[in-house]
Design an enzyme around this catalytic site. Structure first.
Site, mmCIF file in Angstrom:
data_model
loop_
_atom_site.group_PDB
_atom_site.id
_atom_site.type_symbol
_atom_site.label_atom_id
_atom_site.label_comp_id
_atom_site.label_asym_id
_atom_site.label_seq_id
_atom_site.Cartn_x
_atom_site.Cartn_y
_atom_site.Cartn_z
ATOM 1 N N ARG A 266 0.883 -1.092 -0.013
ATOM 2 C CA ARG A 266 -0.005 -0.038 0.001
ATOM 3 C C ARG A 266 0.833 1.115 0.193
ATOM 4 O O ARG A 266 1.544 1.592 0.994
ATOM 5 C CB ARG A 266 -0.743 0.034 1.284
ATOM 6 C CG ARG A 266 -1.852 0.914 1.464
ATOM 7 C CD ARG A 266 -2.394 1.177 2.775
ATOM 8 N NE ARG A 266 -1.630 1.823 3.436
ATOM 9 C CZ ARG A 266 -1.422 1.826 5.046
ATOM 10 N NH1 ARG A 266 -2.157 0.639 5.416
ATOM 11 N NH2 ARG A 266 -0.707 2.487 5.718
ATOM 12 N N HIS A 270 -3.707 4.204 4.770
ATOM 13 C CA HIS A 270 -4.578 3.263 4.873
ATOM 14 C C HIS A 270 -5.941 3.982 4.223
ATOM 15 O O HIS A 270 -6.644 3.497 3.621
ATOM 16 C CB HIS A 270 -4.868 2.905 6.276
ATOM 17 C CG HIS A 270 -5.901 2.244 6.542
ATOM 18 N ND1 HIS A 270 -6.042 0.897 6.377
ATOM 19 C CD2 HIS A 270 -7.364 2.603 7.352
ATOM 20 C CE1 HIS A 270 -7.494 0.355 6.453
ATOM 21 N NE2 HIS A 270 -7.883 1.200 7.194
ATOM 22 N N TYR A 279 4.426 5.705 11.136
ATOM 23 C CA TYR A 279 4.763 4.059 11.651
ATOM 24 C C TYR A 279 5.482 3.520 10.557
ATOM 25 O O TYR A 279 6.089 2.368 10.646
ATOM 26 C CB TYR A 279 3.509 3.300 11.828
ATOM 27 C CG TYR A 279 2.313 3.257 10.708
ATOM 28 C CD1 TYR A 279 2.386 2.606 9.615
ATOM 29 C CD2 TYR A 279 1.251 4.348 10.841
ATOM 30 C CE1 TYR A 279 1.482 2.738 8.638
ATOM 31 C CE2 TYR A 279 0.482 4.312 9.930
ATOM 32 C CZ TYR A 279 0.542 3.379 8.773
ATOM 33 O OH TYR A 279 -0.351 3.433 7.646
#
Length: 375
Positions: A266, A270, A279
């Protein structure tokens, strides 16, 4: 017999222990399992797959832009996952039926979703703008993994109808930790349901890496349920097409379910409410940028003289045209009357719904009384 190329000892986050037909630099690689399933994919067909992926990426970017401009409430980007979505969706027949999460934009477009279908739900104008019967895709599921149960139920219905069709369940690596997925695979294996489980392993379940969820590749879980599996390069559109054709053929011909783990990445957040820089390491993103699904197809097409400026401009024009229609559908949308939100909840009239409609109508009418009083 388990159909998988990943050794038992392969680390869960390995990107090399996968079946692959196109290398990251565009080299065509042989594979004794997959080659036969894409033997008909000639240069024009491969150009078509590239066109689909390029258009998908452009529409995805348009969705992000519309959200940033305040025109959409949310958008779940799929940049980097184009090969998984287009390759698998192009393997489906019209009579097959897909059950997806909220990120499978490429599946929606491939199955015939309209520009309005793409944006009106994310704008909050409708429960679901797509007609499942028309596009062969169920209403996208927000509850993580729940669509796998729906897909198996639909597949069991196919069995009872005696149809030569299959259902596809799309879900992410994070869903593999949900009980619904395990229950769906139990039922699928037990009843030999004609369903294909496609796990898009994009490495991150929001901010949790896949290595925290499993010590082995996710494809290794399926054989424990009695379901054969294959682990493919999810950034290789040819491998995704071949693996899905194999799995769907198995399902349609009565051999039972199959499981595909498509190892991809990805590239974006998100959703547009997420900040992946909190992160995710920049070096990881750079690593995956070198494995871009569009770049490898372009490199291969150029190597065989099938990609030139004329084709590039043609694809860009097609993408611009669709994005213009998507933007128009979004900006021209008009919020329906509030009571219409109850119109399509049930197929038949329902007493409880009638009561809700009455109460909502009274609530809305109270605002008119307040305005008259102020006047």
């Amino acid at each position: 017999m388990v159909y998988t190329l990943a050794p038992v000892t392969a680390p869960v986050d390995s990107v090399e222990d996968v079946a692959r037909l196109l290398s990251p630099d565009g080299t065509r690689l042989p594979d004794r399992h997959l080659d036969a399933w894409v033997a008909d994919v000639d240069p024009p067909a491969l150009r078509g797959l590239y066109r689909d992926m390029a258009v998908l990426r452009r529409v995805d970017a348009e969705g992000v832009a519309l959200q940033r401009q305040g025109q959409l409430g949310l958008w779940p980007p799929c940049r980097g996952q184009e090969a998984t979505q287009i390759g698998s969706a192009r393997a489906m027949r019209r009579e097959d039926f897909a059950f997806t999460s909220y990120r499978e934009l490429g599946v929606f477009l491939t199955r015939g979703a309209t520009p309005a279908d793409v944006v009106l739900t994310w704008r909050g104008e409708t429960h679901s703008s797509m007609d499942p019967a028309q596009v062969g895709v169920a209403i996208p599921q927000i509850i993580i993994g729940a669509q796998t149960v729906h897909a198996v139920g639909y597949a069991m219905g196919i069995q009872r109808d005696g149809a030569e069709a299959a259902s596809m369940a799309y879900f992410g690596d994070g869903a593999m930790s949900e009980g619904d997925v395990g229950e769906a695979m139990v039922f699928a294996a037990t009843f030999g349901a004609p369903v294909v489980f496609l796990c898009t392993n994009n490495q991150w379940a929001i901010s949790e890496p896949v290595s925290l969820q499993s010590r082995i590749p996710l494809s290794r879980r399926a054989p424990g349920y009695g379901i054969p599996s294959i682990r493919v390069d999810g950034n290789d559109v040819l491998a995704c097409l071949a693996a899905t054709r194999w799995a769907l053929d198995r399902a349609r011909t009565g051999a039972g379910p199959a499981f595909i783990e498509a190892v991809t990445y990805r590239m974006g957040p998100h959703t547009t409410s997420d900040d992946p820089t909190r992160y995710r390491d920049a070096a990881e993103l750079a690593f995956w940028e070198q494995r871009d699904p569009l770049a490898r197809v372009e490199a291969h097409l150029r190597s065989i003289g099938e990609f030139d400026d004329v084709f590039r401009d043609e694809v860009a024009a097609a993408a611009d045209e669709l994005c213009g229609a998507v933007r128009t559908a979004c900006l021209d949308a008009r919020t329906p009357e509030p009571l219409t939100m109850l119109d399509d909840v049930y197929a038949e009239p329902h007493p409880a719904l009638d009561l809700q409609r009455e109460r909502l109508g009274a609530y809305l009418a109270s605002f008119a009384d307040d305005e008259e009083a102020r006047a």
